[in-house]
Design a protein around this motif. Sequence first.
Motif, PDB file in Angstrom:
ATOM      1  N   GLN A 342      46.298  41.716  38.286  1.00 20.11           N
ATOM      2  CA  GLN A 342      45.213  40.771  38.007  1.00 20.11           C
ATOM      3  C   GLN A 342      45.579  39.356  38.436  1.00 20.11           C
ATOM      4  O   GLN A 342      44.709  38.571  38.808  1.00 20.11           O
ATOM      5  CB  GLN A 342      44.915  40.759  36.493  1.00 20.11           C
ATOM      6  CG  GLN A 342      44.441  42.091  35.963  1.00 20.11           C
ATOM      7  CD  GLN A 342      44.405  42.075  34.435  1.00 20.11           C
ATOM      8  OE1 GLN A 342      45.424  41.922  33.765  1.00 20.11           O
ATOM      9  NE2 GLN A 342      43.213  42.231  33.889  1.00 20.11           N
ATOM     10  N   LYS A 345      44.726  38.250  42.140  1.00 16.96           N
ATOM     11  CA  LYS A 345      43.298  38.060  42.366  1.00 16.96           C
ATOM     12  C   LYS A 345      42.779  36.807  41.665  1.00 16.96           C
ATOM     13  O   LYS A 345      41.954  36.066  42.207  1.00 16.96           O
ATOM     14  CB  LYS A 345      42.528  39.285  41.866  1.00 16.96           C
ATOM     15  CG  LYS A 345      42.800  40.527  42.680  1.00 16.96           C
ATOM     16  CD  LYS A 345      41.993  41.716  42.175  1.00 16.96           C
ATOM     17  CE  LYS A 345      42.127  42.876  43.151  1.00 16.96           C
ATOM     18  NZ  LYS A 345      41.370  44.059  42.714  1.00 16.96           N
ATOM     19  N   ARG A 349      41.006  33.373  43.324  1.00 23.36           N
ATOM     20  CA  ARG A 349      39.721  32.801  42.874  1.00 23.36           C
ATOM     21  C   ARG A 349      39.890  31.329  42.504  1.00 23.36           C
ATOM     22  O   ARG A 349      39.087  30.492  42.896  1.00 23.36           O
ATOM     23  CB  ARG A 349      39.186  33.577  41.648  1.00 23.36           C
ATOM     24  CG  ARG A 349      38.512  34.886  41.984  1.00 23.36           C
ATOM     25  CD  ARG A 349      37.763  35.433  40.755  1.00 23.36           C
ATOM     26  NE  ARG A 349      38.643  35.677  39.611  1.00 23.36           N
ATOM     27  CZ  ARG A 349      39.238  36.837  39.347  1.00 23.36           C
ATOM     28  NH1 ARG A 349      39.043  37.874  40.145  1.00 23.36           N
ATOM     29  NH2 ARG A 349      40.021  36.970  38.297  1.00 23.36           N
TER      30      ARG A 349
ATOM     31  N   ASP B  29      46.315  47.881  43.243  1.00 21.86           N
ATOM     32  CA  ASP B  29      46.648  46.539  42.729  1.00 21.86           C
ATOM     33  C   ASP B  29      48.044  46.515  42.123  1.00 21.86           C
ATOM     34  O   ASP B  29      48.802  45.564  42.311  1.00 21.86           O
ATOM     35  CB  ASP B  29      45.636  46.099  41.661  1.00 21.86           C
ATOM     36  CG  ASP B  29      44.332  45.611  42.285  1.00 21.86           C
ATOM     37  OD1 ASP B  29      44.322  45.347  43.507  1.00 21.86           O
ATOM     38  OD2 ASP B  29      43.331  45.500  41.553  1.00 21.86           O
TER      39      ASP B  29
END
Lengths: 442, 442
Positions: A342, A345, A349, B29
Motif C-alpha cells: 500500500q 501506491k 498519489r 503488490d
Amino acid sequence: MRAGSRLPSVRQLADGSGVSRDTIVQAYDRLVAQGLVGSRPGAGFFVSAQRSPTLRRAATSATPTLSADKAFDTPFLLRSMFRTQDDVRFDGSTGLLPHSWMDHGMLNAAVRAVGRSAGAQLLGYGAPQGYAPLRQQLAAYLLTQGVAVDPEQELMTVTGVTQGMDLVLRSLLRAGDTVLVEDPTWFMVFGLLRSIGVQVLPVPRRRDGPDMEVLERLARTHRPKLFITNTAVHNPTGFSLTLAAAHDVLRVAEQQDFLILEDDTYADFHPGQPVRLATLDRLRRVILIGGFSKTLAGSLRVGYLAAAPERLRALTDAKLLSGLTSPELGERVVHRILAEGQYRKHVLRLRERLDSTRHRCLRLVESLGLRLHQEPLAGMFVWVDTGQDTEVLARKAAVQGLLLAPGVLFSANQQPSTMLRLPVSLADEPATLQVLSALLSQ
Amino acid sequence: MRAGSRLPSVRQLADGSGVSRDTIVQAYDRLVAQGLVGSRPGAGFFVSAQRSPTLRRAATSATPTLSADKAFDTPFLLRSMFRTQDDVRFDGSTGLLPHSWMDHGMLNAAVRAVGRSAGAQLLGYGAPQGYAPLRQQLAAYLLTQGVAVDPEQELMTVTGVTQGMDLVLRSLLRAGDTVLVEDPTWFMVFGLLRSIGVQVLPVPRRRDGPDMEVLERLARTHRPKLFITNTAVHNPTGFSLTLAAAHDVLRVAEQQDFLILEDDTYADFHPGQPVRLATLDRLRRVILIGGFSKTLAGSLRVGYLAAAPERLRALTDAKLLSGLTSPELGERVVHRILAEGQYRKHVLRLRERLDSTRHRCLRLVESLGLRLHQEPLAGMFVWVDTGQDTEVLARKAAVQGLLLAPGVLFSANQQPSTMLRLPVSLADEPATLQVLSALLSQ
C-alpha cells in the motif's frame, strides 16, 4: 451527591433502571478510574472525597502564547508547531501535508489488523534494533531505492528522524567538536547541536548540492567530525543532490576524514530514485536516517537509521540507554502498510497531488511579489525571498494569529534573513494567503 | 524464473487460476513491496534483477553471544535482556513477569478499539506533553494513589521510565556534577550517568529507606545536584520507603538543596498506597517517573513524568529536541485501558498472583541454601546472598545457557558481590531452578 455518600448497589441500580448489571459494573469501573468514585470491598461504591484533577483546576496549558515579542528560537517554534490553543488561526509554517491528503482509512485498517494478534507479542520489550519484519521490509524498500542495507547488521528503527539524529549526534560528538551543516538547514538540527556544545559551521546549499569550495576549505581548516546534509528534496529549498555533487562530497569526506549524516526525510517526494550518498558510499562514511512522518502520520513516530555494522552496534547501545526499545505497535502498523504494497501506491498519489499543488503555489507566491531564487522541483515547501527581514514579518504575523517560519530559523548563525519557508498547501488556504498578502503589502 | 522475465498479466493469471483479479493484484503488490518483482507502467510485472536482502545474505544477528569471558557491563546485560537467539535457554535475570500472567486479550481489544477511529488523529505530530486524555487519566490515577498532579502543567508522557530518566539526567546534569544513588540500584541508571560523565556516590538502601547518616554526610560534603531513588518496591530488594524515612530524605534535600528523581516503576505492585516522596513534597523537589512496562506490556513503551510546572516546561523542550513527540498510538491504548477501569482490576489480579508466587519462591531459594538478609514484602524480585562472587557464578551459568543478574551490576562502583537478583517467577521454572541448583552446589 456529597463526598462519602454511598452509591446504589449494582443490583439495585440494574433492577431500578432496566439496564444490565454488566453495564452498571462498567460504568462504576469508569467512575472509579476517573477517581470520582471509590470502592470498598464488601461495602460497595462511594463518592470520592477527592475531586478529579480535571475539575479541581482550570485547564491552562504549558504551551506558549503567540506574541510579537517572543524570541523565535528553536524551542519556541517547536512548541508552536505542536500547539493546541486557538491563537494560531492561520498556519503558514507547517511541516506536514494537510490531513485531508492522508489515508487515515489505511492507517485505521492497519492498526485494527495489528490489534487482531499483536497483544501477546507486545508483552516483551521487543528487539533493541526494532521489529525484525519491519527491518526486512525496510531493507527491501531501500533496495528498490538503490540503497543496499543489511536488515540484521546495518539497520535499526528509531522513533522518527529526530531521535535518529539525537542518537548519532550524542554518540559521535563531544563539546568542542566541529560540525558542518548546510545553509539553510532544518532548524531542529541546530537545537540538537547546541545542546551538545559543538561548533557549527554553515556550508551554502546550492541547487545541485553543497558549495564544494566552501565545504573543502572548512573541512581542511576545521577538521570537522561530521557533515549533516539533507540530500534529496532538501528542507527548506526543495533542491536535490546531483550524482557529480554526491561524488565530490564523498571525495572530500574521504580526504578530510569526516562522517556524513544523510537526512532522508523527504526523499519519497522525489520522483523515481533520488541520488543518495548512501547509495555510492555503501554506508562506509554515511549514516542514513529516514522516516514516515511526512508520508504516513506524524504521531506514529516510526523511522529508521542505517549505518555500518560496528557503528550500528554502538548506536543500538545508545538507543537502549536512552529508552530501551522503540514502541513496537507503530512499527507493526508501518510494516503492514509496507508489506501489503500500500505504501508505494500511497506515495505515488501523494506525489502527484503535491506536484500539482506546488505548481499552483509557485504561481500564487509570485503573484504576491515573493521571489524564487531557484524553483523547487519536488517536495512540500517553497523557499521564497520577501525582500524584508522575515523575523520582523513573523512577529507582525503572530499578532494576527498567523504562524510563519522565518529564514533566521534555518541559519546556523541565526543571521537575519529575507527568506521565508512556506508550505505548498498554502495554495489551498485562501484565508491564510489573504492575511499573508495584507502583511506583505504593509 | 529468471531476472527480467515477465510475469503473466493480472488478467491471464486470474483467468487461468480461477482466483479473482483483486487477489492477484494484492499478491503482485506484496511481491513488489518485497523487491522481488518490479512493475513498469503499461508493460506489466517483471522479476527483479535485485534479490531481496533477506535472501541475499545469511541472517546473522548483531546481538552478542553468551560466553563466559564477556564483560558483564550494562550494555551487555541490556543486549542480553533483548536477545532473540536461543543460546539463552534459561532466564534467571528477567525484569518482566511471565507472558502467561499478562492479559493480551485486553491489549488486543484496546488496540482494535483505537484502530476504529484513531487514524485521522494520528496524522499530526500530537502534543509534546503527550496525549491529553491520557494525562487526565494518569492524574486521576495518581490522585487515587495520593499524588496530586496537574495534568496540564505538571505531567508529560515518555516512552518508558528509561526515556524519562534520560531526559531528566541530560537536562539537569553536566559532566563533573555529583549524583547520589542507592546501593543497590537498577543498573540502567549507571549506564545513563556514565554517558554524562558525572560522579556517582552510593547510599546504602535499608529496609525503610536510604541510610540517612550516609545520605546526610555525602550531601553535606559533596553537594550533589540529584538523588535517584526507587522508593516503593525497590529494584532489586523489594523494600519500600516508610513515612518517617520519606520525611527525613526530604528534610536533607531541603537543607542541602538537591533534587530527587523518584522512580515509581514497581509501585503498582505495592498493596494500597505506597509512601511516595512526591506525595509529601508535592513536586517541589521531586520528579516522579513511572510507566506500564511491568504491568501492561514492555513494548508499548508508555510512561509518564511529573514535575513542577517550570521544570516540566524545560523537560518538554528536551523531549521535543530528542525526538519531537512520543508515539500516540500506545498512549491511546493505555488511556483506554485506564479509562475503562480495566487497569485497576488487572493490577489487583497481578499482585495476588505475584504475592503467592513470591512466597513459594522464597521457600525455594532458601531450600537452595541462598540467604535472604531481609524478606521482600512486595514485587517481582528476590535479592539473595549466594555466599560466593556472583559475577563468577554468572559466567559459569552463561556457559550452560543460564542468564543471571549478578550483584556487581547493581553496584555504582561495580564492587564484587555475593548477591544475586532472581525473578520470583523462577518458582514456576523447574528446569531453570535445576540448572541454578546444580551450579550453586559445585
